[in-house]
Scaffold this motif. Structure first.
Motif, PDB file in Angstrom:
ATOM      1  N   HIS A  47      -2.566 -26.280 -13.965  1.00 19.17           N
ATOM      2  CA  HIS A  47      -1.318 -27.129 -13.294  1.00 19.17           C
ATOM      3  C   HIS A  47      -1.331 -28.533 -13.290  1.00 19.17           C
ATOM      4  O   HIS A  47      -0.423 -29.108 -13.487  1.00 19.17           O
TER       5      HIS A  47
ATOM      6  N   LYS B  58      -2.007 -29.747 -16.593  1.00 20.83           N
ATOM      7  CA  LYS B  58      -1.273 -29.988 -17.745  1.00 20.83           C
ATOM      8  C   LYS B  58       0.268 -29.787 -17.753  1.00 20.83           C
ATOM      9  O   LYS B  58       1.140 -30.793 -18.322  1.00 20.83           O
ATOM     10  N   ILE B  59       0.462 -28.841 -16.720  1.00 20.25           N
ATOM     11  CA  ILE B  59       2.099 -28.556 -16.752  1.00 20.25           C
ATOM     12  C   ILE B  59       2.823 -29.814 -15.898  1.00 20.25           C
ATOM     13  O   ILE B  59       3.814 -30.266 -16.247  1.00 20.25           O
TER      14      ILE B  59
END
Length: 115
Positions: free
Chosen positions: A103, A105-106
């Motif tokens: 989450h 990284k996104i």
């Protein structure tokens, strides 16, 4: 850091349950409507506080902060994306060696210890 994240998540969820209990017209604890209200309270709390303060209520209490990967404050869209993926897609406690979950990284964020 993982223990802090678990404690922060538990604090946020417990606080959301308590808030949902005092809202007028909400069914008893454990009912479907109460669970949806609790989820809405949790989502709102995490998005708004992460955006405005850099940490949810629980994260603030345990000394964690969310920042953008460029070191700046989290933007509203990052807080929304991060929270969406925490709730609906990826368990927030699964992190890599840099303590970044999928989450994070996104949403292009990372979590740091304040103390």
């Amino acid at each position: 850091m993982t223990l802090r994240r678990i404690v922060a998540l538990a604090i946020d969820w417990a606080a959301s349950i308590l808030v949902a209990q005092v809202l007028p017209g909400v069914s008893e604890y454990g009912s479907r409507s109460n669970s949806l209200v609790t989820l809405a309270v949790f989502t709102s709390e995490v998005v708004i506080l992460t955006w405005l303060m850099g940490a949810s209520f629980g994260q603030k209490l345990v000394g964690l902060r969310i920042i953008s990967i460029d070191g700046k404050n989290v933007k509203l869209i990052q807080a929304i994306v991060r929270t969406f993926f925490i709730i609906f897609v990826f368990p927030p406690l699964l992190a890599d060696k840099e303590n970044r979950g999928l989450h994070d990284k996104i949403a292009r964020t990372k979590i740091i210890k304040l103390n």
